[in-house]
Design an enzyme around this catalytic site. Structure first.
Site, PDB file in Angstrom:
ATOM      1  N   CYS A 112     -22.940 -22.787  13.545  1.00 38.17           N
ATOM      2  CA  CYS A 112     -23.692 -22.335  12.368  1.00 38.17           C
ATOM      3  C   CYS A 112     -24.405 -23.509  11.689  1.00 38.17           C
ATOM      4  O   CYS A 112     -23.978 -24.660  11.791  1.00 38.17           O
ATOM      5  CB  CYS A 112     -22.757 -21.707  11.344  1.00 38.17           C
ATOM      6  SG  CYS A 112     -22.025 -20.152  11.854  1.00 38.17           S
TER       7      CYS A 112
ATOM      8  N   CYS B 192     -17.456 -21.106   8.153  1.00 40.94           N
ATOM      9  CA  CYS B 192     -18.223 -22.070   7.352  1.00 40.94           C
ATOM     10  C   CYS B 192     -17.668 -22.178   5.945  1.00 40.94           C
ATOM     11  O   CYS B 192     -17.677 -23.261   5.349  1.00 40.94           O
ATOM     12  CB  CYS B 192     -19.693 -21.694   7.338  1.00 40.94           C
ATOM     13  SG  CYS B 192     -20.455 -21.983   8.957  1.00 40.94           S
TER      14      CYS B 192
ATOM     15  N   GLU C 287     -27.466 -22.129  19.117  1.00 40.88           N
ATOM     16  CA  GLU C 287     -26.772 -21.116  19.914  1.00 40.88           C
ATOM     17  C   GLU C 287     -26.592 -21.556  21.362  1.00 40.88           C
ATOM     18  O   GLU C 287     -27.300 -22.434  21.859  1.00 40.88           O
ATOM     19  CB  GLU C 287     -27.554 -19.798  19.842  1.00 40.88           C
ATOM     20  CG  GLU C 287     -27.596 -19.264  18.416  1.00 40.88           C
ATOM     21  CD  GLU C 287     -28.246 -17.898  18.291  1.00 40.88           C
ATOM     22  OE1 GLU C 287     -28.899 -17.438  19.243  1.00 40.88           O
ATOM     23  OE2 GLU C 287     -28.073 -17.296  17.210  1.00 40.88           O
TER      24      GLU C 287
ATOM     25  N   GLU D  88     -24.484 -24.299   8.551  1.00 40.06           N
ATOM     26  CA  GLU D  88     -23.682 -24.975   7.522  1.00 40.06           C
ATOM     27  C   GLU D  88     -22.815 -26.064   8.137  1.00 40.06           C
ATOM     28  O   GLU D  88     -22.740 -27.184   7.634  1.00 40.06           O
ATOM     29  CB  GLU D  88     -22.763 -23.970   6.804  1.00 40.06           C
ATOM     30  CG  GLU D  88     -23.483 -22.868   6.053  1.00 40.06           C
ATOM     31  CD  GLU D  88     -23.706 -21.618   6.891  1.00 40.06           C
ATOM     32  OE1 GLU D  88     -24.060 -21.749   8.079  1.00 40.06           O
ATOM     33  OE2 GLU D  88     -23.544 -20.518   6.347  1.00 40.06           O
TER      34      GLU D  88
ATOM     35  N   ASN E 153     -28.766 -23.622  12.736  1.00 38.21           N
ATOM     36  CA  ASN E 153     -27.838 -23.065  13.726  1.00 38.21           C
ATOM     37  C   ASN E 153     -28.326 -23.304  15.152  1.00 38.21           C
ATOM     38  O   ASN E 153     -29.526 -23.294  15.430  1.00 38.21           O
ATOM     39  CB  ASN E 153     -27.551 -21.577  13.469  1.00 38.21           C
ATOM     40  CG  ASN E 153     -28.774 -20.713  13.278  1.00 38.21           C
ATOM     41  OD1 ASN E 153     -29.814 -21.148  12.821  1.00 38.21           O
ATOM     42  ND2 ASN E 153     -28.645 -19.453  13.645  1.00 38.21           N
TER      43      ASN E 153
ATOM     44  N   CYS F 112     -20.554 -17.333   6.850  1.00 33.57           N
ATOM     45  CA  CYS F 112     -19.415 -16.753   7.585  1.00 33.57           C
ATOM     46  C   CYS F 112     -18.110 -17.407   7.121  1.00 33.57           C
ATOM     47  O   CYS F 112     -18.103 -18.454   6.458  1.00 33.57           O
ATOM     48  CB  CYS F 112     -19.601 -16.920   9.087  1.00 33.57           C
ATOM     49  SG  CYS F 112     -19.212 -18.572   9.704  1.00 33.57           S
TER      50      CYS F 112
HETATM   51  N1  THU Z   1     -24.969 -18.159  11.414  1.00 37.36           N
HETATM   52  C1  THU Z   1     -25.083 -19.298  10.649  1.00 37.36           C
HETATM   53  O1  THU Z   1     -25.790 -20.228  11.017  1.00 37.36           O
HETATM   54  N2  THU Z   1     -24.391 -19.345   9.496  1.00 37.36           N
HETATM   55  C2  THU Z   1     -23.574 -18.344   9.025  1.00 37.36           C
HETATM   56  O2  THU Z   1     -22.909 -18.524   8.019  1.00 37.36           O
HETATM   57  C3  THU Z   1     -23.546 -17.061   9.704  1.00 37.36           C
HETATM   58  C4  THU Z   1     -24.147 -17.023  11.056  1.00 37.36           C
HETATM   59  C5  THU Z   1     -25.715 -18.092  12.673  1.00 37.36           C
HETATM   60  C6  THU Z   1     -24.864 -18.120  13.895  1.00 37.36           C
HETATM   61  C7  THU Z   1     -25.765 -17.435  14.894  1.00 37.36           C
HETATM   62  O3  THU Z   1     -26.651 -18.395  15.458  1.00 37.36           O
HETATM   63  C8  THU Z   1     -26.575 -16.462  14.067  1.00 37.36           C
HETATM   64  O4  THU Z   1     -26.449 -16.892  12.725  1.00 37.36           O
HETATM   65  C9  THU Z   1     -26.126 -15.022  14.184  1.00 37.36           C
HETATM   66  O5  THU Z   1     -24.762 -14.895  13.966  1.00 37.36           O
END
Ligand code: THU
Length: 132
Positions: free
Chosen positions: A53, A91, A44, A55, A42, A88
């Site tokens: 994310c 994804c 940000e 995925e 991930n 999430c």
């Molecule tokens: N995140 C993911 O990488 N995958 C998910 O399926 C859920 C959330 C990341 C996004 C963000 O950088 C952190 O987790 C918190 O939401």
């Protein structure tokens, strides 16, 4: 490569997560039929909604390198969660669209808990674009 080895690739990828805001690292790894592994983590942004994310980073990165649906034989996602990580909704949509429905999706945590789903099992009755 077995599921534990693929999860380990996702754990390694997770270390490259760029997460200055949440500090929540997620890693993902795709295995293709020729034995290659494509990873993602991930990423940000200070503009939080731009965050990508692990995925989707992984799936889009693999596709950008020429991988297509029929090449993918397994997908793993991992985070430091109490149980296996739960992807999430965004994804889940991309997993359902980009990965064949019979392909194992391994959801894991860094402790080694792993559960297996199928892509459409993560998002039943997903929007598949067939009416577009
Ligand atoms: N995140 C993911 O990488 N995958 C998910 O399926 C859920 C959330 C990341 C996004 C963000 O950088 C952190 O987790 C918190 O939401």
């Amino acid at each position: 490569m077995d599921k534990k080895e693929l999860v380990n690739e996702a754990i390694k990828a997770r270390e490259n997560a760029f997460v200055p805001y949440s500090n929540f690292k997620v890693g993902a790894a795709i295995l293709t039929k020729d034995g290659k592994v494509y990873i993602g983590a991930n990423m940000e942004s200070a503009s939080y909604g731009l965050t990508l994310c692990a995925e989707r980073n992984c799936i889009f990165g693999a596709y950008a390198r020429g991988v297509r649906k029929d090449d993918i034989v397994a997908f793993a996602v991992v985070a430091d969660t109490s149980g296996p990580v739960s992807p999430c909704g965004a994804c889940r949509q991309i997993i359902a669209e980009y990965i064949n429905k019979d392909v194992p999706i391994y959801l894991a945590n860094v402790k080694g808990d792993i559960v297996e789903y199928k892509s459409t099992g993560l998002l039943p009755y997903f929007f598949d674009g067939s009416e577009l």
